[in-house]
Every structure is written in C-alpha cells, then in structure tokens.
Design a protein around this motif. Structure first.
Motif, PDB file in Angstrom:
ATOM      1  N   ARG A 120       0.810  -1.217   0.000  1.00 56.30           N
ATOM      2  CA  ARG A 120       0.000   0.000   0.000  1.00 56.30           C
ATOM      3  C   ARG A 120       0.853   1.282   0.000  1.00 56.30           C
ATOM      4  N   GLY A 121       1.885   1.348   0.794  1.00 53.86           N
ATOM      5  CA  GLY A 121       2.707   2.551   0.892  1.00 53.86           C
ATOM      6  C   GLY A 121       3.937   2.529   0.015  1.00 53.86           C
ATOM      7  N   SER A 122       4.041   1.577  -0.886  1.00 49.79           N
ATOM      8  CA  SER A 122       5.248   1.408  -1.712  1.00 49.79           C
ATOM      9  C   SER A 122       5.240   2.313  -2.936  1.00 49.79           C
ATOM     10  N   ALA A 123       6.447   2.618  -3.400  1.00 43.63           N
ATOM     11  CA  ALA A 123       6.636   3.314  -4.668  1.00 43.63           C
ATOM     12  C   ALA A 123       7.815   2.662  -5.377  1.00 43.63           C
ATOM     13  N   LEU A 124       7.653   2.368  -6.646  1.00 41.47           N
ATOM     14  CA  LEU A 124       8.702   1.745  -7.447  1.00 41.47           C
ATOM     15  C   LEU A 124       9.147   2.734  -8.515  1.00 41.47           C
ATOM     16  N   PRO A 125      10.378   3.257  -8.392  1.00 36.54           N
ATOM     17  CA  PRO A 125      10.867   4.170  -9.429  1.00 36.54           C
ATOM     18  C   PRO A 125      11.188   3.402 -10.706  1.00 36.54           C
ATOM     19  N   LEU A 126      10.911   4.019 -11.835  1.00 32.73           N
ATOM     20  CA  LEU A 126      11.205   3.432 -13.144  1.00 32.73           C
ATOM     21  C   LEU A 126      12.218   4.319 -13.853  1.00 32.73           C
ATOM     22  N   ALA A 127      13.286   3.728 -14.353  1.00 27.89           N
ATOM     23  CA  ALA A 127      14.294   4.452 -15.130  1.00 27.89           C
ATOM     24  C   ALA A 127      13.776   4.677 -16.546  1.00 27.89           C
ATOM     25  N   ASP A 128      14.511   5.431 -17.332  1.00 20.67           N
ATOM     26  CA  ASP A 128      14.050   5.719 -18.689  1.00 20.67           C
ATOM     27  C   ASP A 128      14.135   4.517 -19.622  1.00 20.67           C
ATOM     28  N   ASP A 129      14.776   3.433 -19.189  1.00 13.01           N
ATOM     29  CA  ASP A 129      14.814   2.208 -19.995  1.00 13.01           C
ATOM     30  C   ASP A 129      13.869   1.142 -19.432  1.00 13.01           C
ATOM     31  N   GLN A 130      12.875   1.578 -18.647  1.00 14.45           N
ATOM     32  CA  GLN A 130      11.929   0.646 -18.029  1.00 14.45           C
ATOM     33  C   GLN A 130      10.485   1.081 -18.264  1.00 14.45           C
ATOM     34  N   ALA A 131       9.612   0.091 -18.223  1.00 12.13           N
ATOM     35  CA  ALA A 131       8.166   0.300 -18.238  1.00 12.13           C
ATOM     36  C   ALA A 131       7.575  -0.782 -17.353  1.00 12.13           C
ATOM     37  N   ALA A 132       6.433  -0.493 -16.750  1.00 15.23           N
ATOM     38  CA  ALA A 132       5.789  -1.468 -15.865  1.00 15.23           C
ATOM     39  C   ALA A 132       4.353  -1.687 -16.330  1.00 15.23           C
ATOM     40  N   TYR A 133       4.040  -2.943 -16.685  1.00 11.27           N
ATOM     41  CA  TYR A 133       2.659  -3.296 -17.010  1.00 11.27           C
ATOM     42  C   TYR A 133       1.980  -3.645 -15.696  1.00 11.27           C
ATOM     43  N   VAL A 134       0.885  -2.958 -15.374  1.00 10.35           N
ATOM     44  CA  VAL A 134       0.181  -3.141 -14.105  1.00 10.35           C
ATOM     45  C   VAL A 134      -0.841  -4.263 -14.260  1.00 10.35           C
ATOM     46  N   LEU A 135      -0.647  -5.350 -13.500  1.00 13.01           N
ATOM     47  CA  LEU A 135      -1.540  -6.504 -13.566  1.00 13.01           C
ATOM     48  C   LEU A 135      -2.735  -6.342 -12.645  1.00 13.01           C
ATOM     49  N   THR A 136      -2.504  -5.835 -11.427  1.00 13.34           N
ATOM     50  CA  THR A 136      -3.584  -5.622 -10.459  1.00 13.34           C
ATOM     51  C   THR A 136      -3.409  -4.247  -9.831  1.00 13.34           C
ATOM     52  N   GLY A 137      -4.499  -3.688  -9.361  1.00 13.94           N
ATOM     53  CA  GLY A 137      -4.446  -2.382  -8.721  1.00 13.94           C
ATOM     54  C   GLY A 137      -5.243  -1.367  -9.516  1.00 13.94           C
ATOM     55  N   PRO A 138      -5.224  -0.123  -9.059  1.00 15.59           N
ATOM     56  CA  PRO A 138      -6.045   0.920  -9.691  1.00 15.59           C
ATOM     57  C   PRO A 138      -5.731   1.153 -11.169  1.00 15.59           C
ATOM     58  N   ASP A 139      -4.475   0.981 -11.587  1.00 17.90           N
ATOM     59  CA  ASP A 139      -4.107   1.193 -12.992  1.00 17.90           C
ATOM     60  C   ASP A 139      -3.971  -0.117 -13.765  1.00 17.90           C
ATOM     61  N   ALA A 140      -4.684  -1.169 -13.329  1.00 22.29           N
ATOM     62  CA  ALA A 140      -4.579  -2.466 -13.995  1.00 22.29           C
ATOM     63  C   ALA A 140      -4.812  -2.323 -15.491  1.00 22.29           C
ATOM     64  N   ARG A 141      -4.068  -3.125 -16.254  1.00 17.36           N
ATOM     65  CA  ARG A 141      -4.113  -3.159 -17.717  1.00 17.36           C
ATOM     66  C   ARG A 141      -3.526  -1.904 -18.348  1.00 17.36           C
ATOM     67  N   SER A 142      -2.608  -1.262 -17.625  1.00 13.98           N
ATOM     68  CA  SER A 142      -1.925  -0.083 -18.151  1.00 13.98           C
ATOM     69  C   SER A 142      -0.425  -0.310 -18.135  1.00 13.98           C
ATOM     70  N   LEU A 143       0.273   0.339 -19.075  1.00 15.20           N
ATOM     71  CA  LEU A 143       1.722   0.324 -19.107  1.00 15.20           C
ATOM     72  C   LEU A 143       2.202   1.698 -18.653  1.00 15.20           C
ATOM     73  N   VAL A 144       2.974   1.719 -17.570  1.00 12.19           N
ATOM     74  CA  VAL A 144       3.557   2.956 -17.058  1.00 12.19           C
ATOM     75  C   VAL A 144       4.972   3.025 -17.607  1.00 12.19           C
ATOM     76  N   VAL A 145       5.250   4.080 -18.372  1.00 13.74           N
ATOM     77  CA  VAL A 145       6.517   4.212 -19.077  1.00 13.74           C
ATOM     78  C   VAL A 145       7.442   5.147 -18.298  1.00 13.74           C
ATOM     79  N   GLY A 146       8.668   4.669 -17.997  1.00 12.84           N
ATOM     80  CA  GLY A 146       9.632   5.480 -17.269  1.00 12.84           C
ATOM     81  C   GLY A 146      10.254   6.538 -18.153  1.00 12.84           C
TER      82      GLY A 146
END
Length: 164
Positions: A120-146
C-alpha cells in the motif's frame, strides 16, 4: 511524470499470421524492440519474428502450453518465458484464452521482465529504460513508461530494455 498507456485504449491489430490479435503498447523509435499485449483465444501457430528474440509473460489466464521448435513448454502466470523469434511455436490453451505481455527485440537489445508485488505505501521508481505493465491495482491493464514511478498496492511486470 510517467506516461501511461491504457491497453483498452489501444486498438487491437491482427497477428502477422492472422491467428490472434495484439495491442502495441510501446515501440522503440528505431523499431529495435516493442512491448505488446497479445490475446490468445485459439490454439495454433504463433507468428514468426525471424532474427529477433521474444520474451512472453502470461498476465491473464491460467496456463499456456507451447511447443517451441518441437520442445514442450508450460508457461504459467507471471513467469517470463524466453524463446527465439525464429522458432516455430504452437500454442495450446488447456485453461481457456490467455493474455500475454510480449517483448520482441533485436539481438543487440537485452530485455528482462520482473514481476513484483507492491504494498500500500510502496513506490517503485522506473528508469528511462523501463516500463511497468500493471496486472492488479487501480491502474490495472496499463503500461507505465519510465522515467517515473508506480505507487500503491499493485502487481507489476517491470520490463527493462538495454542496448548492448
């Protein structure tokens, strides 16, 4: 601020062999790699990507059975599976349709997928060579691009793309 690509807002495109559909979420400017979301609803062959490497992660569904270059492989949810784009690949769907995060890259590009659960209180930083596909949570089915971050309780598949 990270850019967010919502998969439901990306139009599906037919596979090169016409046997399924994919949504291209992020593509390198020079075409050296791409991150897409493949809907696999019928059994049969995958499209070939000659001279490229593939990294597939099951993000929805129970299991995907593959025959890769004549060798059987079982792909379970959230466990990345690498294979050559030159390989002949046949899919079987013992548990029904699946959705897979698919990273396709040139040989000079190294790709990694790591699945993480954030609290709940976590934050994951993404570098410019990373992206995170969200499987579960409020942004599920979204790709967050660093560069940027993913925060809060969720499960993500972090894609790292490195040029040699």
């Amino acid at each position: 601020m990270a850019r967010v690509v919502r998969s439901d807002e990306v139009a599906p495109q037919p596979w090169a062999n016409g046997a399924g559909t994919t949504r291209e979420l992020l593509v390198a400017d020079d075409g050296a790699w791409r991150i897409s979301l493949a809907d696999i609803a019928t059994e049969g062959p995958f499209s070939a990507f000659p001279g490229r490497r593939r990294l597939l992660t099951l993000v929805e569904g129970t299991v995907l059975d593959l025959l890769v270059a004549g060798q059987p492989a079982v792909v379970e949810p959230q466990r990345p599976f690498a294979f050559s784009g030159d390989d002949a690949v046949e899919a079987r769907l013992p548990g029904g349709p699946v959705r897979a995060l698919n990273v396709v890259a040139d040989p000079g590009v190294s790709t990694h997928v790591t699945v993480l659960e954030l609290g709940r209180g976590s934050a994951l930083p993404l570098a410019d060579d990373q992206a995170a596909y969200v499987l579960t949570g409020p942004d599920a089915r979204s790709l967050v691009v660093g560069p940027g971050e993913v925060a809060g309780r969720c499960t993500v598949a972090v894609v790292t793309v490195e040029r040699s």
